[in-house]
Scaffold this motif. Structure first.
Motif, mmCIF file in Angstrom:
data_model
loop_
_atom_site.group_PDB
_atom_site.id
_atom_site.type_symbol
_atom_site.label_atom_id
_atom_site.label_comp_id
_atom_site.label_asym_id
_atom_site.label_seq_id
_atom_site.Cartn_x
_atom_site.Cartn_y
_atom_site.Cartn_z
ATOM 1 N N TYR A 174 17.379 62.474 56.588
ATOM 2 C CA TYR A 174 16.148 62.015 57.250
ATOM 3 C C TYR A 174 15.552 60.840 56.476
ATOM 4 O O TYR A 174 15.198 59.801 57.050
ATOM 5 C CB TYR A 174 15.148 63.177 57.339
ATOM 6 C CG TYR A 174 13.823 62.769 57.920
ATOM 7 C CD1 TYR A 174 13.654 62.649 59.301
ATOM 8 C CD2 TYR A 174 12.732 62.473 57.102
ATOM 9 C CE1 TYR A 174 12.441 62.242 59.839
ATOM 10 C CE2 TYR A 174 11.526 62.066 57.632
ATOM 11 C CZ TYR A 174 11.377 61.958 59.000
ATOM 12 O OH TYR A 174 10.185 61.546 59.524
ATOM 13 N N ARG A 175 15.457 61.009 55.153
ATOM 14 C CA ARG A 175 14.883 59.953 54.304
ATOM 15 C C ARG A 175 15.692 58.659 54.439
ATOM 16 O O ARG A 175 15.128 57.577 54.624
ATOM 17 C CB ARG A 175 14.883 60.427 52.842
ATOM 18 C CG ARG A 175 14.441 59.332 51.852
ATOM 19 C CD ARG A 175 14.567 59.794 50.406
ATOM 20 N NE ARG A 175 13.775 60.976 50.150
ATOM 21 C CZ ARG A 175 14.253 62.159 49.792
ATOM 22 N NH1 ARG A 175 15.546 62.332 49.583
ATOM 23 N NH2 ARG A 175 13.461 63.180 49.610
ATOM 24 N N THR A 176 17.022 58.799 54.380
ATOM 25 C CA THR A 176 17.909 57.628 54.444
ATOM 26 C C THR A 176 17.718 56.877 55.762
ATOM 27 O O THR A 176 17.597 55.651 55.783
ATOM 28 C CB THR A 176 19.372 58.098 54.307
ATOM 29 O OG1 THR A 176 19.467 58.877 53.120
ATOM 30 C CG2 THR A 176 20.333 56.922 54.225
ATOM 31 N N ASN A 177 17.674 57.626 56.858
ATOM 32 C CA ASN A 177 17.513 56.990 58.172
ATOM 33 C C ASN A 177 16.176 56.277 58.282
ATOM 34 O O ASN A 177 16.096 55.166 58.794
ATOM 35 C CB ASN A 177 17.646 58.040 59.296
ATOM 36 C CG ASN A 177 19.080 58.514 59.431
ATOM 37 O OD1 ASN A 177 20.015 57.792 59.062
ATOM 38 N ND2 ASN A 177 19.268 59.728 59.932
ATOM 39 N N ARG A 178 15.120 56.914 57.820
ATOM 40 C CA ARG A 178 13.789 56.295 57.880
ATOM 41 C C ARG A 178 13.735 55.036 57.010
ATOM 42 O O ARG A 178 13.184 54.012 57.421
ATOM 43 C CB ARG A 178 12.708 57.293 57.441
ATOM 44 C CG ARG A 178 12.535 58.480 58.375
ATOM 45 C CD ARG A 178 11.971 58.087 59.719
ATOM 46 N NE ARG A 178 10.540 57.850 59.672
ATOM 47 C CZ ARG A 178 9.897 57.004 60.477
ATOM 48 N NH1 ARG A 178 10.570 56.288 61.363
ATOM 49 N NH2 ARG A 178 8.592 56.854 60.384
ATOM 50 N N LEU A 179 14.338 55.106 55.818
ATOM 51 C CA LEU A 179 14.355 53.925 54.941
ATOM 52 C C LEU A 179 15.108 52.790 55.624
ATOM 53 O O LEU A 179 14.697 51.627 55.561
ATOM 54 C CB LEU A 179 14.999 54.259 53.584
ATOM 55 C CG LEU A 179 14.198 55.189 52.661
ATOM 56 C CD1 LEU A 179 15.036 55.601 51.451
ATOM 57 C CD2 LEU A 179 12.899 54.527 52.187
ATOM 58 N N GLU A 204 15.260 52.272 58.728
ATOM 59 C CA GLU A 204 14.386 51.745 59.788
ATOM 60 C C GLU A 204 13.290 50.848 59.209
ATOM 61 O O GLU A 204 12.485 50.302 59.949
ATOM 62 C CB GLU A 204 13.729 52.901 60.563
ATOM 63 C CG GLU A 204 14.687 53.643 61.492
ATOM 64 C CD GLU A 204 14.135 55.009 61.928
ATOM 65 O OE1 GLU A 204 14.960 55.839 62.358
ATOM 66 O OE2 GLU A 204 12.911 55.233 61.828
ATOM 67 N N GLY A 205 13.243 50.777 57.877
ATOM 68 C CA GLY A 205 12.265 49.890 57.243
ATOM 69 C C GLY A 205 10.977 50.590 56.826
ATOM 70 O O GLY A 205 10.008 49.945 56.432
ATOM 71 N N VAL A 206 10.954 51.912 56.907
ATOM 72 C CA VAL A 206 9.776 52.676 56.502
ATOM 73 C C VAL A 206 9.801 52.846 54.974
ATOM 74 O O VAL A 206 10.862 53.076 54.395
ATOM 75 C CB VAL A 206 9.769 54.056 57.212
ATOM 76 C CG1 VAL A 206 8.571 54.888 56.797
ATOM 77 C CG2 VAL A 206 9.805 53.868 58.722
ATOM 78 N N ALA A 207 8.643 52.738 54.330
ATOM 79 C CA ALA A 207 8.583 52.845 52.864
ATOM 80 C C ALA A 207 8.822 54.292 52.411
ATOM 81 O O ALA A 207 8.487 55.240 53.122
ATOM 82 C CB ALA A 207 7.229 52.372 52.353
ATOM 83 N N LEU A 208 9.366 54.429 51.200
ATOM 84 C CA LEU A 208 9.618 55.768 50.642
ATOM 85 C C LEU A 208 8.336 56.610 50.601
ATOM 86 O O LEU A 208 8.362 57.810 50.877
ATOM 87 C CB LEU A 208 10.219 55.641 49.238
ATOM 88 C CG LEU A 208 10.561 56.949 48.520
ATOM 89 C CD1 LEU A 208 11.637 57.735 49.276
ATOM 90 C CD2 LEU A 208 11.018 56.681 47.089
ATOM 91 N N SER A 209 7.220 55.970 50.278
ATOM 92 C CA SER A 209 5.956 56.728 50.201
ATOM 93 C C SER A 209 5.577 57.306 51.571
ATOM 94 O O SER A 209 5.085 58.435 51.672
ATOM 95 C CB SER A 209 4.831 55.858 49.645
ATOM 96 O OG SER A 209 4.810 54.610 50.281
ATOM 97 N N GLU A 210 5.857 56.528 52.621
ATOM 98 C CA GLU A 210 5.578 56.981 53.983
ATOM 99 C C GLU A 210 6.476 58.175 54.345
ATOM 100 O O GLU A 210 6.009 59.210 54.825
ATOM 101 C CB GLU A 210 5.849 55.803 54.933
ATOM 102 C CG GLU A 210 5.341 55.967 56.344
ATOM 103 C CD GLU A 210 3.831 55.946 56.407
ATOM 104 O OE1 GLU A 210 3.295 56.731 57.206
ATOM 105 O OE2 GLU A 210 3.199 55.185 55.646
ATOM 106 N N VAL A 223 23.711 59.295 51.192
ATOM 107 C CA VAL A 223 22.277 59.514 51.443
ATOM 108 C C VAL A 223 21.451 59.234 50.181
ATOM 109 O O VAL A 223 21.955 59.272 49.059
ATOM 110 C CB VAL A 223 21.971 60.949 51.958
ATOM 111 C CG1 VAL A 223 22.545 61.131 53.358
ATOM 112 C CG2 VAL A 223 22.481 62.014 51.003
ATOM 113 N N HIS A 224 20.164 58.963 50.419
ATOM 114 C CA HIS A 224 19.239 58.675 49.322
ATOM 115 C C HIS A 224 18.656 60.003 48.819
ATOM 116 O O HIS A 224 17.853 60.635 49.501
ATOM 117 C CB HIS A 224 18.126 57.741 49.825
ATOM 118 C CG HIS A 224 17.152 57.331 48.762
ATOM 119 N ND1 HIS A 224 16.988 56.024 48.365
ATOM 120 C CD2 HIS A 224 16.295 58.056 48.016
ATOM 121 C CE1 HIS A 224 16.062 55.961 47.411
ATOM 122 N NE2 HIS A 224 15.624 57.193 47.193
ATOM 123 N N VAL A 225 19.095 60.405 47.644
ATOM 124 C CA VAL A 225 18.604 61.649 47.037
ATOM 125 C C VAL A 225 17.424 61.315 46.119
ATOM 126 O O VAL A 225 17.520 60.426 45.279
ATOM 127 C CB VAL A 225 19.733 62.333 46.224
ATOM 128 C CG1 VAL A 225 19.266 63.653 45.652
ATOM 129 C CG2 VAL A 225 20.960 62.548 47.099
#
Ligand code: GDP
Ligand code: CA
Length: 306
Positions: free
Chosen positions: A100-105, A107-113, A43-45
């Motif tokens: 959650y962050r890893t999955n969203r990233l 999906e192509g969503v930006a970290l800021s989002e 995961v992206h910590v």
């Protein structure tokens, strides 16, 4: 009043809690270091973003500084049981944030989002912005010439190795996240939290355009993370000395001299004022040790009255 604050982890989070308390909802923006980020257990910590988010949501483990209060560690303990070297203690709820962050990233969503989504879902009224949507990763060369990723230095080796050099991998090609430069330019006050000047504030200021935006602003206020020559916690003092800087409030001011207007030293460091003023910026003393939320709010109030 609109305030933009640059922050790392715990030192930043403590001051942000005070600022959030005294400002109108939505008028505080935190620009947070992401050079400590790492891929751990798949995961992206984002340690600093999560520390700031949990403190502002009122769910942080304040004793420890990181993680969620009352969190359990079933997942890392189970991984360890399977033979994984689980040196990074990621709590179960904390892991959920990272997953959650890893999955969203993915999906192509930006970290800021994603960062904004988590903050909103946890009820945080402050606008939390990662410094960049691009990857910047701090790495350390030790005196015995080993190259460590930041979390290996910070968590696995508990900052024990002496540091010969700090590398901000990717800093030259990374862009500040959308809104970062704008939120600096349009703020009534810009505050540099008492975060580690080398590995927390350093990466943010190193992003293209940030230093110039700070220089152009006329009310940039910094709070010293170094009090009577020492960091309250963490390796900031040793890092400064190892890299050839002075581990004093005025030593930190020296690093900020080209873009900071007012430098705040701790009350117990009043003898540093003259040395800070020699850099050309104004200096004041205040109670900067944030033992509790009331102390954070008091310091925040002082800063906004400067
Ligand atoms: P990290 O990413 O969790 O290491 O945190 P930061 O980079 O945000 O902050 C680390 C710095 O915060 C250390 O140098 C500490 O000395 C400083 N710090 C922590 N608590 C306080 C406080 O209450 N007052 C001041 N002035 N500095 C603090
Ligand atoms: Ca950090």
């Amino acid at each position: 009043m609109k305030v933009t604050a640059l922050a790392g982890g715990v030192g930043g989070a403590k001051l942000l809690v005070g600022l959030q308390e005294i400002l109108d909802p939505g008028s505080l923006t935190a620009v947070v270091n992401t050079a400590d980020d790492a891929e751990i257990f798949g995961v992206h910590v984002s340690p600093d973003i999560d520390i700031v988010t949990y403190w502002l949501a009122g769910i942080a483990d304040k004793e420890r500084g990181w993680g969620v209060q009352g969190d359990t560690f079933t997942l890392v303990d189970s991984l360890a049981r399977l033979g994984v070297d689980a040196w990074f203690r990621l709590g179960d709820r904390d892991f959920a944030t990272c997953l959650y962050r890893t999955n969203r990233l993915q999906e192509g969503v930006a970290l800021s989002e994603v960062t904004g989504e988590v903050a909103r879902q946890l009820g945080v009224p402050t606008n939390i912005l990662p410094m960049s949507d691009n990857s910047v990763r701090t790495e350390i060369t030790t005196w015995d010439d080993r190259r460590l990723k930041f979390q290996e230095y910070f968590v696995k080796e508990r900052t024990a190795p002496e540091v010969a050099a700090v590398h901000l991998m990717g800093i030259d090609t990374a862009a500040p996240a959308a809104n970062v430069l704008d939120t600096i330019a349009t703020a009534d006050r810009v505050i540099l939290c008492p975060s580690n000047p080398i590995v927390s504030i350093g990466p943010i200021v190193g992003l293209r355009g940030v230093r110039a935006a700070l220089r152009a602003h006329r009310k940039v206020i910094a709070v010293s993370p170094i009090i009577r020559g020492a960091a309250l916690k963490g390796p900031a003092d040793r890092l400064l000395t190892s890299l050839g800087f002075r581990s004093t409030a005025s030593g930190v001011a020296e690093l900020y001299r080209d873009f900071c207007d007012v430098f705040v030293v701790d009350r117990t460091d009043a003898d540093e004022i003259e040395k800070v003023e020699m850099t050309g910026m104004a200096a004041v003393a205040a109670d900067t040790i944030m033992r509790d939320d009331a102390a954070s709010a008091a310091l925040a109030t002082t800063l906004l009255q400067l």
